[in-house]
Scaffold this motif. Structure first.
Motif, PDB file in Angstrom:
ATOM      1  N   ARG A  41      66.303 -27.302  -1.437  1.00 41.97           N
ATOM      2  CA  ARG A  41      66.014 -26.028  -2.116  1.00 41.97           C
ATOM      3  C   ARG A  41      65.926 -26.205  -3.636  1.00 41.97           C
ATOM      4  O   ARG A  41      65.084 -25.596  -4.289  1.00 41.97           O
ATOM      5  N   ASP A  47      59.529 -26.962  -7.695  1.00 44.26           N
ATOM      6  CA  ASP A  47      58.128 -26.984  -7.249  1.00 44.26           C
ATOM      7  C   ASP A  47      57.497 -25.597  -7.390  1.00 44.26           C
ATOM      8  O   ASP A  47      56.329 -25.466  -7.772  1.00 44.26           O
ATOM      9  N   ASP A  55      51.639 -24.105   0.219  1.00 40.90           N
ATOM     10  CA  ASP A  55      51.823 -23.489   1.527  1.00 40.90           C
ATOM     11  C   ASP A  55      53.309 -23.272   1.778  1.00 40.90           C
ATOM     12  O   ASP A  55      54.073 -24.215   1.853  1.00 40.90           O
ATOM     13  N   TYR A  56      53.658 -22.045   1.869  1.00 42.87           N
ATOM     14  CA  TYR A  56      55.075 -21.728   2.012  1.00 42.87           C
ATOM     15  C   TYR A  56      55.503 -21.532   3.453  1.00 42.87           C
ATOM     16  O   TYR A  56      56.461 -20.832   3.731  1.00 42.87           O
ATOM     17  N   ARG A  57      54.762 -22.143   4.338  1.00 40.14           N
ATOM     18  CA  ARG A  57      55.324 -22.179   5.691  1.00 40.14           C
ATOM     19  C   ARG A  57      56.496 -23.161   5.719  1.00 40.14           C
ATOM     20  O   ARG A  57      57.201 -23.264   6.681  1.00 40.14           O
ATOM     21  N   LEU A  58      56.642 -23.879   4.612  1.00 39.97           N
ATOM     22  CA  LEU A  58      57.792 -24.744   4.411  1.00 39.97           C
ATOM     23  C   LEU A  58      58.045 -25.703   5.570  1.00 39.97           C
ATOM     24  O   LEU A  58      59.089 -25.655   6.204  1.00 39.97           O
ATOM     25  N   PRO A  59      57.115 -26.527   5.834  1.00 38.74           N
ATOM     26  CA  PRO A  59      57.330 -27.482   6.907  1.00 38.74           C
ATOM     27  C   PRO A  59      58.456 -28.445   6.551  1.00 38.74           C
ATOM     28  O   PRO A  59      58.566 -28.854   5.396  1.00 38.74           O
ATOM     29  N   ASP A  60      59.262 -28.745   7.493  1.00 40.99           N
ATOM     30  CA  ASP A  60      60.299 -29.753   7.277  1.00 40.99           C
ATOM     31  C   ASP A  60      60.005 -30.910   8.215  1.00 40.99           C
ATOM     32  O   ASP A  60      60.352 -30.869   9.383  1.00 40.99           O
ATOM     33  N   ILE A  61      59.311 -31.905   7.691  1.00 44.36           N
ATOM     34  CA  ILE A  61      58.988 -33.057   8.521  1.00 44.36           C
ATOM     35  C   ILE A  61      60.035 -34.152   8.393  1.00 44.36           C
ATOM     36  O   ILE A  61      59.913 -35.199   8.983  1.00 44.36           O
ATOM     37  N   ARG A  64      61.497 -35.345  11.628  1.00 41.11           N
ATOM     38  CA  ARG A  64      60.548 -36.133  12.423  1.00 41.11           C
ATOM     39  C   ARG A  64      60.431 -37.544  11.865  1.00 41.11           C
ATOM     40  O   ARG A  64      60.410 -38.524  12.598  1.00 41.11           O
TER      41      ARG A  64
ATOM     42  N   GLN B  30      58.522 -34.117   0.446  1.00 40.64           N
ATOM     43  CA  GLN B  30      57.681 -33.703   1.565  1.00 40.64           C
ATOM     44  C   GLN B  30      56.749 -32.533   1.215  1.00 40.64           C
ATOM     45  O   GLN B  30      55.580 -32.529   1.632  1.00 40.64           O
ATOM     46  N   GLN B  31      57.234 -31.553   0.456  1.00 39.14           N
ATOM     47  CA  GLN B  31      56.368 -30.413   0.138  1.00 39.14           C
ATOM     48  C   GLN B  31      55.166 -30.854  -0.688  1.00 39.14           C
ATOM     49  O   GLN B  31      54.023 -30.439  -0.430  1.00 39.14           O
ATOM     50  N   ILE B  34      52.771 -32.990   1.591  1.00 33.84           N
ATOM     51  CA  ILE B  34      52.030 -32.193   2.572  1.00 33.84           C
ATOM     52  C   ILE B  34      50.914 -31.421   1.876  1.00 33.84           C
ATOM     53  O   ILE B  34      49.774 -31.370   2.347  1.00 33.84           O
ATOM     54  N   PHE B  44      46.790 -27.288   9.016  1.00 33.59           N
ATOM     55  CA  PHE B  44      48.175 -27.427   8.570  1.00 33.59           C
ATOM     56  C   PHE B  44      48.964 -28.416   9.427  1.00 33.59           C
ATOM     57  O   PHE B  44      49.693 -29.273   8.922  1.00 33.59           O
ATOM     58  N   CYS B  48      50.668 -32.057   8.430  1.00 35.34           N
ATOM     59  CA  CYS B  48      52.064 -32.452   8.639  1.00 35.34           C
ATOM     60  C   CYS B  48      52.136 -33.802   9.350  1.00 35.34           C
ATOM     61  O   CYS B  48      52.965 -34.658   9.021  1.00 35.34           O
ATOM     62  N   ASN B 120      49.202 -17.373   4.560  1.00 38.73           N
ATOM     63  CA  ASN B 120      49.882 -18.271   3.637  1.00 38.73           C
ATOM     64  C   ASN B 120      50.165 -17.585   2.310  1.00 38.73           C
ATOM     65  O   ASN B 120      51.217 -17.770   1.710  1.00 38.73           O
ATOM     66  N   LEU B 123      53.282 -15.417   2.637  1.00 37.16           N
ATOM     67  CA  LEU B 123      54.531 -16.172   2.590  1.00 37.16           C
ATOM     68  C   LEU B 123      54.768 -16.749   1.207  1.00 37.16           C
ATOM     69  O   LEU B 123      55.873 -16.706   0.667  1.00 37.16           O
ATOM     70  N   ARG B 124      53.684 -17.271   0.648  1.00 33.73           N
ATOM     71  CA  ARG B 124      53.817 -17.870  -0.672  1.00 33.73           C
ATOM     72  C   ARG B 124      54.233 -16.817  -1.679  1.00 33.73           C
ATOM     73  O   ARG B 124      55.132 -17.029  -2.487  1.00 33.73           O
ATOM     74  N   LYS B 186      68.030 -18.965  -0.503  1.00 27.77           N
ATOM     75  CA  LYS B 186      68.580 -19.515   0.736  1.00 27.77           C
ATOM     76  C   LYS B 186      68.449 -18.557   1.918  1.00 27.77           C
ATOM     77  O   LYS B 186      67.930 -18.950   2.977  1.00 27.77           O
ATOM     78  N   LEU B 189      64.821 -18.304   3.074  1.00 28.20           N
ATOM     79  CA  LEU B 189      64.324 -19.470   3.807  1.00 28.20           C
ATOM     80  C   LEU B 189      64.881 -19.513   5.227  1.00 28.20           C
ATOM     81  O   LEU B 189      64.228 -20.015   6.138  1.00 28.20           O
ATOM     82  N   VAL B 192      62.608 -17.891   7.474  1.00 32.48           N
ATOM     83  CA  VAL B 192      61.273 -18.468   7.658  1.00 32.48           C
ATOM     84  C   VAL B 192      61.391 -19.629   8.638  1.00 32.48           C
ATOM     85  O   VAL B 192      62.043 -20.612   8.365  1.00 32.48           O
ATOM     86  N   TYR B 194      60.394 -22.886  10.582  1.00 34.75           N
ATOM     87  CA  TYR B 194      59.528 -24.031  10.363  1.00 34.75           C
ATOM     88  C   TYR B 194      58.476 -24.078  11.463  1.00 34.75           C
ATOM     89  O   TYR B 194      58.769 -23.892  12.621  1.00 34.75           O
ATOM     90  N   VAL B 196      56.350 -26.669  12.321  1.00 32.33           N
ATOM     91  CA  VAL B 196      55.802 -28.005  12.499  1.00 32.33           C
ATOM     92  C   VAL B 196      55.954 -28.423  13.945  1.00 32.33           C
ATOM     93  O   VAL B 196      56.998 -28.217  14.519  1.00 32.33           O
TER      94      VAL B 196
END
Lengths: 246, 196
Positions: A41, A47, A55-61, A64, B30-31, B34, B44, B48, B120, B123-124, B186, B189, B192, B194, B196
């Motif tokens: 965070r 960022d 893109d704020y779908r906030l992928p957490d890879i 993985r 990662q952000q 991606i 998307f 990922c 997007n 959310l953004r 926090k 989030l 929201v 994930y 993926v």
């Protein structure tokens, strides 16, 4: 004034934490998912401020990647391996350092020597005895003695019978594949590493070996690659005159 | 982008067999990675996957990382190459808008270009609004200090010189600012999921 861990984490994000405090916090961070989320965070806040997130779908890879990393061999720092002068001037040394060192050390590691089973010996070392000069692997004194054994279905190493001077050094951990059927470790005396693959199913290719004689040296290539690849790598090894005359 | 000591530290730990140290690098970048890849790969979920592959490629090549350059710059190149290889293998070059413009400098200019779907944006906007509102509510000295750090990229020592205060104060202000923003970020989030 003593900083709290959270404040230290903020400093770490900014690369403003040093020395033992940093080492300690990194160790904490690796163990604590809540701290990792906070680390995430804090970076995200930066960022967002810099408008570097599209893109704020906030992928957490990260999970993985972490899972996939468990199937990966540990990576190594090649500098630690290039101890011998004769390898330094070699141009275009586009081969894995681990392969180079195994070729240098000349450990005979034959898959057929390795058996698996809960109570059985898993891996034996045999010293080559055919190498020469500075590049000999010292007598391991282990003969056919088992130095690797199953412990509660987890492959472990019996440190009591590891040859004198040898220990798990850069890789003080085992690397497992996803099925838990093969593991790898490296044992070293600080200069000469020995790689051990323990493969429950004999159909894995991680323990492929290519071996040949070259100008009085025995070249042995062991690795996670096909025999064709290993042969190509083995054929790429050069032993300069300088090394031969030693 | 300059070299980061913490990045180097984590790289060296990884090179000593500590895979969890690499996890922290993944979490950190990662952000950015991606979204960099989304300049090349519009989908998307594909992005990922490619990002995951890029990190694995980076891990495998880590012993070749020359530590005279910034880790992120090196990672950036790997991510771009991984994305290009993906497109090449899938014959998806038609999806590429800016293939020939892959410099790091042009990165932010194009960031929002390829992901501009209403979903997007929604959310953004929600998260951006949350973060920016929280920053705007900060006491002026906290806000200024955080901006000097995050936007201007000043070190703590440089900020201390600019604001004529001790480094300890800078450290504390930045933490308090982040803590205040994190307090509202926090819970958002956590709602929201994930995808993926």
């Amino acid at each position: 004034m003593k900083q709290t861990l959270d404040e230290q984490l903020s400093s770490l994000v900014d690369d403003e934490l040093h020395g033992k405090e940093r080492d300690f916090l990194i160790d904490q961070l690796k163990k604590d998912p809540a701290k990792q989320a906070c680390w995430n965070r804090y970076h995200l806040i930066g960022d967002v401020m810099k408008e570097q997130v599209a893109d704020y779908r906030l992928p957490d890879i990260s999970q993985r990647v972490s899972l996939q990393l468990k199937n990966e061999s540990v990576v190594i720092k090649p500098k630690q391996f290039f101890k011998k002068d004769f390898l330094r001037p070699m141009p275009g040394l586009a081969i894995a350092a681990s392969v180079v060192i195994l070729a240098m050390v000349g450990v005979n590691f034959i898959p057929g020597n390795m058996t698996t089973g809960v109570d059985s010996t898993l891996a034996n070392f045999s010293n080559n005895g055919a190498n020469k000069g500075d590049y000999d692997l010292e007598q391991l004194n282990s003969g056919n003695q088992s130095i690797v054994q199953f412990v509660s279905n987890t492959i472990n190493i019996n440190r009591q019978v590891v040859p004198k001077g040898y220990q798990l050094s850069w890789y003080d951990q085992l690397s497992k594949n996803s099925q838990g059927t093969s593991e790898m470790m490296i044992i070293s005396n600080g200069i000469k590493p020995v790689t051990v693959y323990v493969d429950k199913n004999n159909n894995q290719h991680i323990n492929n070996v290519f071996s040949k004689q070259l100008n009085g040296f025995k070249i042995t290539v062991v690795g996670e690659a096909s025999n064709v690849t290993l042969r190509s790598i083995g054929d790429a090894i050069v032993v300069p005159d300088k090394a031969m005359n030693k | 982008m300059g070299q980061s000591a913490i990045d180097l530290d984590l790289v060296n730990r990884t090179l000593q067999g500590d895979k969890k140290a690499f996890d922290l690098l993944v979490q950190k970048y990662q952000q950015k990675i991606i979204n960099l890849i989304m300049r090349y790969v519009k989908d998307f979920n594909d992005a990922c996957d490619v990002a995951q592959e890029a990190f694995i490629n980076a891990y495998r090549a880590l012993s070749k990382f020359r530590q005279d350059s910034a880790f992120y710059t090196w990672l950036y190149r790997i991510a771009v190459n991984t994305a290009k290889n993906f497109l090449s293998s899938r014959n998806r070059r038609k999806e590429v808008d800016i293939l020939d413009d892959d410099s790091e400098d042009s990165y932010s200019e194009h960031l929002l270009k390829d992901t501009a779907t209403p979903e997007n944006y929604s959310l953004r906007d929600e998260i951006a609004e949350t973060v920016n509102s929280a920053i705007n509510r900060l006491p002026e000295e906290l806000k200024t200090t955080l901006v000097l750090r995050e936007i201007d990229g000043l070190s703590y020592e440089e900020i201390a010189n600019v604001l004529e205060c001790p480094i300890g104060t800078v450290r504390s202000r930045i933490f308090r600012a982040r803590e205040a923003v994190d307090k509202v970020l926090k819970p958002l989030l956590e709602n929201v999921s994930y995808k993926v």
